[in-house]
Design a protein around this motif. Structure first.
Motif, PDB file in Angstrom:
ATOM      1  N   TYR A 132       0.914  -1.097  -0.073  1.00  0.00           N
ATOM      2  CA  TYR A 132      -0.022   0.137   0.158  1.00  0.00           C
ATOM      3  C   TYR A 132       0.751   1.269  -0.057  1.00  0.00           C
ATOM      4  O   TYR A 132       1.911   1.332   0.844  1.00  0.00           O
ATOM      5  N   THR A 133       0.558   2.231  -0.858  1.00  0.00           N
ATOM      6  CA  THR A 133       1.450   3.419  -0.862  1.00  0.00           C
ATOM      7  C   THR A 133       0.462   4.783  -0.743  1.00  0.00           C
ATOM      8  O   THR A 133      -0.647   4.493  -0.430  1.00  0.00           O
ATOM      9  N   SER A 134       0.935   5.793  -0.830  1.00  0.00           N
ATOM     10  CA  SER A 134       0.302   7.106  -0.591  1.00  0.00           C
ATOM     11  C   SER A 134      -0.569   7.248  -1.880  1.00  0.00           C
ATOM     12  O   SER A 134      -1.555   8.144  -1.596  1.00  0.00           O
ATOM     13  N   SER A 135      -0.677   6.592  -2.849  1.00  0.00           N
ATOM     14  CA  SER A 135      -1.521   6.921  -4.033  1.00  0.00           C
ATOM     15  C   SER A 135      -2.580   5.694  -4.051  1.00  0.00           C
ATOM     16  O   SER A 135      -3.059   5.354  -5.223  1.00  0.00           O
ATOM     17  N   THR A 136      -2.635   4.641  -3.124  1.00  0.00           N
ATOM     18  CA  THR A 136      -3.526   3.831  -3.186  1.00  0.00           C
ATOM     19  C   THR A 136      -5.033   3.960  -3.150  1.00  0.00           C
ATOM     20  O   THR A 136      -5.346   4.696  -2.120  1.00  0.00           O
ATOM     21  N   ASN A 137      -5.875   3.454  -4.201  1.00  0.00           N
ATOM     22  CA  ASN A 137      -7.034   3.567  -3.957  1.00  0.00           C
ATOM     23  C   ASN A 137      -7.985   2.451  -3.069  1.00  0.00           C
ATOM     24  O   ASN A 137      -7.380   1.546  -2.937  1.00  0.00           O
ATOM     25  N   PRO A 138      -9.259   2.826  -2.555  1.00  0.00           N
ATOM     26  CA  PRO A 138     -10.006   4.125  -2.735  1.00  0.00           C
ATOM     27  C   PRO A 138      -9.650   5.116  -1.788  1.00  0.00           C
ATOM     28  O   PRO A 138      -8.705   4.842  -1.134  1.00  0.00           O
ATOM     29  N   GLN A 139     -10.503   6.282  -1.692  1.00  0.00           N
ATOM     30  CA  GLN A 139     -10.333   7.473  -1.148  1.00  0.00           C
ATOM     31  C   GLN A 139     -10.435   7.019   0.412  1.00  0.00           C
ATOM     32  O   GLN A 139      -9.360   7.851   1.091  1.00  0.00           O
ATOM     33  N   LEU A 140     -11.167   6.247   0.847  1.00  0.00           N
ATOM     34  CA  LEU A 140     -11.190   5.828   2.203  1.00  0.00           C
ATOM     35  C   LEU A 140      -9.928   5.340   2.768  1.00  0.00           C
ATOM     36  O   LEU A 140      -9.360   5.701   3.635  1.00  0.00           O
ATOM     37  N   LEU A 141      -9.489   4.290   1.825  1.00  0.00           N
ATOM     38  CA  LEU A 141      -8.161   3.596   2.361  1.00  0.00           C
ATOM     39  C   LEU A 141      -7.005   4.545   2.495  1.00  0.00           C
ATOM     40  O   LEU A 141      -6.009   4.636   3.168  1.00  0.00           O
ATOM     41  N   ASN A 142      -7.049   5.613   1.117  1.00  0.00           N
ATOM     42  CA  ASN A 142      -5.881   6.261   1.155  1.00  0.00           C
ATOM     43  C   ASN A 142      -5.960   7.490   2.293  1.00  0.00           C
ATOM     44  O   ASN A 142      -4.994   7.725   2.777  1.00  0.00           O
ATOM     45  N   GLU A 143      -7.062   7.825   2.649  1.00  0.00           N
ATOM     46  CA  GLU A 143      -7.017   8.861   3.737  1.00  0.00           C
ATOM     47  C   GLU A 143      -6.596   8.260   5.119  1.00  0.00           C
ATOM     48  O   GLU A 143      -5.700   8.870   5.952  1.00  0.00           O
ATOM     49  N   LEU A 144      -6.732   6.896   5.122  1.00  0.00           N
ATOM     50  CA  LEU A 144      -6.293   6.411   6.664  1.00  0.00           C
ATOM     51  C   LEU A 144      -4.996   6.085   6.435  1.00  0.00           C
ATOM     52  O   LEU A 144      -4.088   6.286   7.407  1.00  0.00           O
TER      53      LEU A 144
END
Length: 876
Positions: A59-71
């Motif tokens: 998992y990286t800083s650009s991983t989708n979706p938005q919920l996962l990215n915010e966490l």
């Protein structure tokens, strides 16, 4: 098969109805529903009400979706890993990129689809572990496990989401036999365990890069330590463990004691006859009264000798009252006892001065009345430290460890390295070469009455006293432990496990007259190494290049019928047998395992198979139907929205390198163009300069070739106006110089005039020409005036002096004077034409007329004439 799938789904659905909703995520997708899956790590952040379960992946800083990215990008994000996914269960902060992966080993779960409380088994575990309660297995990468299921032996390489879906061979209670990494090359031996770092971990006693041999001091298939009390034994995987050398307590070398015994306090006690050497080594030289014989023993000197020579024993110094024997240099004779009257006392008596008195009963000859005055002790007694002592039945002197010497009538030493000795059946006829050692210094063994370093062939060290060498039985050439335990046999027989046989049994091979045990990996072999197997046992059934291995490659299975590795079906990535119904994992990313066969996954909710888990994401999460009676799931924002970010990604190293190289190329191209233009401009200016200076022009290869063969080159282009003017001026100045020289030569005539007929005293023109031109030009007008030269008579008045000039006439082309006849090249670019020459003066006109009237034959002598009324300006 369909019934089993339905049963699993109903069971999972019933177990999660009463639970709160869960969000399971993989990189790129999250799914909300109800789930009992605990595999992975739980991600949460303060200020956010939703937490998600991250399945294995990156998992990286650009991983989708938005919920996962915010966490993931939250500064307060924490991670709670399940067993096997971190070194500890404590909450840890999140650092991107984040890799969620199982540590090297296996995670087991009591329910299918990785549900329930999991447990972790690491690679370091190399003992049998029961999997009887495991319903699903999660494997880390590059790991394989040997598992028994009933009577079947199965090799697992991939995760198993549901054990009940394994083929028939995998049904039954599972038990872990071995767990290893597949990264070791070459593979480890049967005793080693391949670790995640690609090296073999060896149990105690084993060594080698593949744990294929026993360490020094260990023997047998399990590499057990040598028996206690042995400093070395027959070690190695084929060794018997027999003791080759025993442990010596307080050896002589421990206290620098050569021929003595070391005490517990480190003190050295020398054997009789020995003392410290001059170099400080203890018990390394013979004491006074002893000499070193050929056997290396310090033997006592003859009676009466205080010091004797090593080797021969010849006496060097006799004791007081003794003299050297005339016939035997080793002996010293006692001085005869005589009375004051001159009477010689017989043997057994001594002189008291006036008469002879009998010796003590202990003495055969003496010098006094007591037993301490004996020269030769009586029968049955021997001299020891000045006294006569008796012996026991084996010839040992009383109160010592010395032995009786009948020849010397003294107590003598036993022999080299002996601490005690005896003479069997001792009598007055016994000799010292009949003495037999009964004790030896530590580190020496007893053989045939002598102390030696080790037992010779055909003997063995008796285990009862670890001192005596005992002969083997007649059937053994060599033996150990007992006379009948043969190491090698006589009559061309082979020793096997202590017995003499005609041929070696199974699991052994013949070597040097003995049957040597094969390496523990092999069933049969041609040598003792682990890569010399000819057949394998059931625990390591795969024979490859002389090695017995536990498993074939991942896409193969071991065929017990042919004892070879066979390829799995194309639908299987690993299998337990032939055909498409014995798959343990599927090779296609769109298929899942059902009853040992790979079928289409048909994942729902737009999900796919989770890499490394062998199941759909939708199977791990039960999503309630929108038309059902169950409560609707709570709405979570950003669950399916992609990440919208405008953050500028930093450049990669290769991008920076390309930009740097591009800039360098542009700079080099600009520099090359600038230098090219500068070279052209410089060449243009050089050509103009060469043309102005009339320098040789460069010719090309064609012109040089024509000149070589005699062809003239193209004519040079005509000179420009300035060059033409310069050449004209140079020619006129040269002509002017020649005319001036003629004028000066015309004035060289005789002072007496032409009527005198004699030679003129004036220097001739020929003599003038022989001088340097510079010297003549400097002095020709400063000797006499022009009047005196013309008339030949001196002036009456003072002689006017003409100013000395380097050039008396001016050039018609310049206002400057000409210094010499050599033409100076003018400055072409700055030269200006000189003005017209003014009319000549009277003197110049006269000089010109004289020059024109000169003799055509070359004579420059001027005949004097009457100058009265002459137009000569010098006469006026």
């Amino acid at each position: 098969m369909l019934g089993s799938i339905l049963a699993v789904s109903l069971t999972l659905g019933a177990s999660v109805v009463a639970q709160s909703s869960t969000v399971l995520c993989v990189a790129g997708q999250c799914l909300q529903g109800y789930s009992n899956t605990t595999l992975g790590a739980t991600l949460s952040a303060s200020g956010m009400s939703t937490e998600v379960l991250l399945l294995p992946g990156q998992y990286t800083s650009s991983t989708n979706p938005q919920l996962l990215n915010e966490l993931l990008t939250s500064s307060s994000a924490t991670l709670s890993p399940s067993p096997g996914f971190a070194n500890s269960t404590a909450n840890t902060s999140v650092t991107l990129p984040l890799t969620v992966q199982l540590q090297p080993g296996i995670a087991t779960y009591p329910k299918a689809l990785y549900s329930g409380g999991g447990s972790y088994i690491s690679l370091s575990t190399n003992s049998s572990t029961s999997f009887s309660d495991a319903a699903s297995l999660a494997f880390s990468g590059d790991v394989w496990a040997e598992v028994t299921a009933g009577s079947s032996r199965i090799i697992f390489w991939n995760s198993v989401p549901d054990v009940s879906q394994l083929p028939t061979a995998g049904s039954g209670s599972l038990s872990l036999v071995k767990l290893e990494s597949s990264t070791c090359s070459p593979p480890c031996s049967g005793s080693g365990v391949c670790t995640a770092s690609g090296t073999c971990s060896c149990p105690p006693g084993f060594s080698g890069s593949s744990c294929e041999e026993c360490s020094s001091g260990y023997y047998g298939p399990t590499c057990q330590p040598c028996p206690s009390g042995c400093t070395s034994c027959d070690d190695g995987t084929s060794g018997t463990g027999r003791c080759l050398s025993t442990t010596v307590s307080n050896p002589p070398s421990s206290c620098n004691c050569i021929n003595g015994q070391c005490g517990s306090n480190g003190q050295c006690t020398c054997l009789p006859g020995w003392t410290s050497a001059s170099n400080g080594t203890q018990c390394a030289a013979c004491a006074n009264g002893y000499f070193l014989d050929s056997s290396g023993n310090c033997e006592i000197c003859q009676l009466g000798c205080a010091e004797c020579a090593d080797g021969s024993g010849d006496c060097i110094t006799c004791k007081s009252g003794y003299t050297q024997d005339a016939n035997d240099r080793a002996m010293c004779d006692a001085v005869s006892q005589t009375t004051s009257g001159g009477t010689t006392c017989p043997d057994g008596s001594y002189s008291n001065g006036t008469s002879c008195e009998p010796c003590a009963t202990e003495c055969q000859t003496c010098t006094g009345s007591t037993s301490n005055d004996c020269v030769i002790c009586g029968s049955g007694t021997y001299s020891f430290n000045g006294s006569c002592v008796q012996t026991n039945s084996v010839g040992v002197c009383q109160g010592s460890s010395l032995i009786a010497n009948n020849n010397k009538h003294e107590c003598d030493t036993c022999g080299p390295k002996c601490t005690s000795c005896q003479i069997p059946n001792f009598n007055v006829a016994s000799t010292t070469n009949q003495a037999q050692c009964t004790g030896c210094l530590p580190g020496y063994v007893l053989y045939q009455g002598q102390c030696i370093g080790s037992c010779p062939s055909s003997t063995f060290l008796s285990p009862t006293d670890n001192l005596t060498c005992t002969a083997c039985s007649s059937t053994c050439s060599t033996c150990a432990g007992s006379a009948s335990y043969c190491l090698t046999c006589a009559n061309n027989m082979l020793a096997s496990n202590g017995q003499c046989v005609s041929s070696c049994p199974s699991n052994t091979f013949s070597s040097s007259g003995a049957c040597v045990t094969c390496h523990p990996d092999c069933a049969t072999c041609s040598g003792s190494a682990f890569n010399q197997c000819t057949s394998c046992n059931q625990t390591l059934p795969v024979l490859t290049n002389g090695r017995c291995l536990a498993t074939c490659s991942q896409n193969q299975y071991f065929d017990t019928t042919s004892s070879t590795c066979q390829s799995c079906d194309s639908s299987c990535s690993s299998c337990s047998g032939s055909g498409p119904s014995n798959c343990l994992a599927c090779s296609s990313s769109s298929q899942v395992l059902r009853g040992g066969s790979c079928v289409a996954a048909n994942c729902s909710s737009g999900t796919s198979i989770v890499p490394g888990l062998g199941t759909c994401l939708s199977e791990l999460v039960v999503v309630p139907s929108s038309t059902g009676s169950s409560a609707a799931l709570p709405s979570i924002s950003g669950l399916s929205s992609p990440v919208t970010t405008t953050t500028r990604q930093s450049l990669s190293w290769w991008e920076i390198l390309l930009m740097t190289l591009g800039c360098a190329f542009i700079f080099m191209a600009f520099l090359w163009c600038w230098r090219r233009r500068a070279r052209k401009q410089r060449a243009k200016e050089t050509a103009a300069f060469a043309s102005a200076k009339a320098l040789d022009r460069k010719t090309n290869w064609r012109q040089r070739l024509k000149a070589f063969f005699g062809h003239s080159s193209n004519p040079a282009p005509p000179d420009n106006e300035e060059i033409t003017l310069w050449k004209l001026r140079a020619a006129e100045e040269a002509h002017h110089d020649r005319e001036l020289e003629k004028l000066i030569g015309a004035y060289e005539y005789s002072r007496a005039g032409s009527s005198r007929g004699g030679p003129s005293p004036l220097p001739s023109l020929h003599d003038r020409k022989s001088h340097g031109s510079h010297d003549y030009d400097s002095h020709r007008l400063s000797r006499d005036s022009l009047y005196s030269q013309v008339t030949g008579m001196p002036r009456n008045g003072p002689e006017p002096r003409q100013p000395v000039k380097s050039n008396p006439l001016t050039s018609r082309f310049s206002t400057t004077t000409v210094g010499s006849s050599v033409c100076k090249k003018p400055s072409i670019l700055k030269r200006e034409l000189t003005p017209r020459k003014p009319p000549p003066t009277d003197a110049e006109a006269y000089a010109t007329s004289v020059r024109d009237a000169a003799d055509e034959s070359g004579s420059y002598w001027v005949s004097p004439v009457n100058t009265g009324g002459s137009r000569n300006p010098f006469r006026q």
